[in-house]
Scaffold this active site. Structure first.
Site, PDB file in Angstrom:
ATOM      1  NE  ARG A 105     -26.403  42.352  52.151  1.00  0.00           N
ATOM      2  CZ  ARG A 105     -27.516  43.017  52.435  1.00  0.00           C
ATOM      3  NH1 ARG A 105     -28.175  43.649  51.462  1.00  0.00           N
ATOM      4  NH2 ARG A 105     -28.017  43.011  53.643  1.00  0.00           N
ATOM      5  CE  LYS A 172     -27.247  62.685  23.229  1.00  0.00           C
ATOM      6  NZ  LYS A 172     -28.579  62.982  23.807  1.00  0.00           N
ATOM      7  CG  ASP A 223     -30.516  69.020  25.736  1.00  0.00           C
ATOM      8  OD1 ASP A 223     -30.749  68.353  26.764  1.00  0.00           O
ATOM      9  OD2 ASP A 223     -29.393  69.484  25.467  1.00  0.00           O
TER      10      ASP A 223
END
Length: 290
Positions: A105, A172, A223
């Site tokens: 797994r 930013k 942006d």
């Protein structure tokens, strides 16, 4: 090693993540395998996908098996970065049956998640071909998985943005809010950064773009701009800086963004929204699979 260069297993964070994942899954032991499988029983299994995709994380899966039992024989039959079709063989694992099933797994989790990232990245890259634009990831990754996620992006044909805060200057909106202006922030970064490091600044208006260009930014991140604003940004920039489009990027909007003429499209989608690839793990017995 693999077709992408240095294996992510060279990174201590990745090795620690493997140990954490195994500890999380196994705990004090695999009760089911210990109770039902005879000690010393031998098994051989094959890992194969149940859908088409691009491989990533096969080396990590191999490391998982080795961590559980170094005597297991793991034979990769595909490489990271390689496209595969449903039913193809990715690797075989042979040795102690308890060990094979105990590791199964965790090994599959790594291979499924990373192949999912590589596959979605390849879909994004194909969507903008042959336009001269790069599809790039971001720092929006699952904590602890950044090395592997960015590795899987490369496996899918995408490119990496900065790995962490120490890797590059990206000014930013919150930096600008504290400093007071785009120009002041770029000037401060330029004064202190090494001459070999690019200065990137995020803007959300064309006026801020003009300020960034005037201040000498090397890269400008647009942006959440509209397509019309991005087209105008390309005209105004006229090659003086690289332009990166970011924010609101989806597969449905990708081609339109690329056609504005920007140089880079960055998106979180390829690292945090990629569905895992369904990969099976079946024991082989005489006459077919178990």
């Amino acid at each position: 090693m693999n077709v992408l260069g240095q294996s992510p297993l060279a990174n201590p964070t990745v090795r620690a993540l493997i140990e954490l994942a195994l500890s999380e899954d196994i705990g004090s032991g695999d009760i089911t395998s210990d109770l039902t499988l005879p000690r010393g029983a031998h098994a051989k299994a094959v890992m194969s996908p149940r859908e088409d995709g691009v491989a990533a994380g096969l080396g990590v899966a191999q490391a998982v098996f080795a961590a559980v039992d170094p005597t297991l024989t793991v034979t990769p039959t595909a490489q990271d970065g390689q496209s595969f079709t449903e039913g193809a063989e990715l690797m075989t694992v042979e040795g102690d049956a308890r060990s094979v099933l105990t590791a199964e797994r965790t090994a599959l989790n790594f291979a499924q998640i990373l192949s999912g990232i590589a596959t979605l990245t390849a879909t994004y890259v194909a969507a903008v071909h042959p336009l001269p634009v790069r599809v790039v990831d971001t720092r929006k990754t699952i904590p602890g998985w950044r090395t592997l996620s960015k590795y899987a992006v490369r496996a899918g044909g995408g490119m990496n943005h900065r790995f962490g805060l120490a890797d590059g200057v990206l000014i930013k909106d919150n930096h600008i809010a504290v400093v007071g202006s785009v120009g002041a922030a770029v000037a401060a970064a330029r004064a202190g950064a090494p001459h070999t490091m690019r200065i990137e600044v995020e803007v959300d208006t064309l006026q801020q773009l003009d300020e960034a260009l005037h201040a000498g930014a090397d890269v400008v991140l647009l942006d959440n701009m509209s397509l019309d604003e991005m087209r105008e940004a390309v005209v105004r920039t006229d090659g003086r800086a690289l332009l990166e489009a970011s924010g609101g990027v989806r597969l449905a909007t990708l081609r339109d963004i690329a056609e504005t003429g920007v140089d880079i499209i960055s998106t979180r989608q390829i690292t945090v929204a990629a569905p895992p690839i369904d990969i099976g793990f079946d024991l082989l017995v005489e006459g077919g699979s178990a």
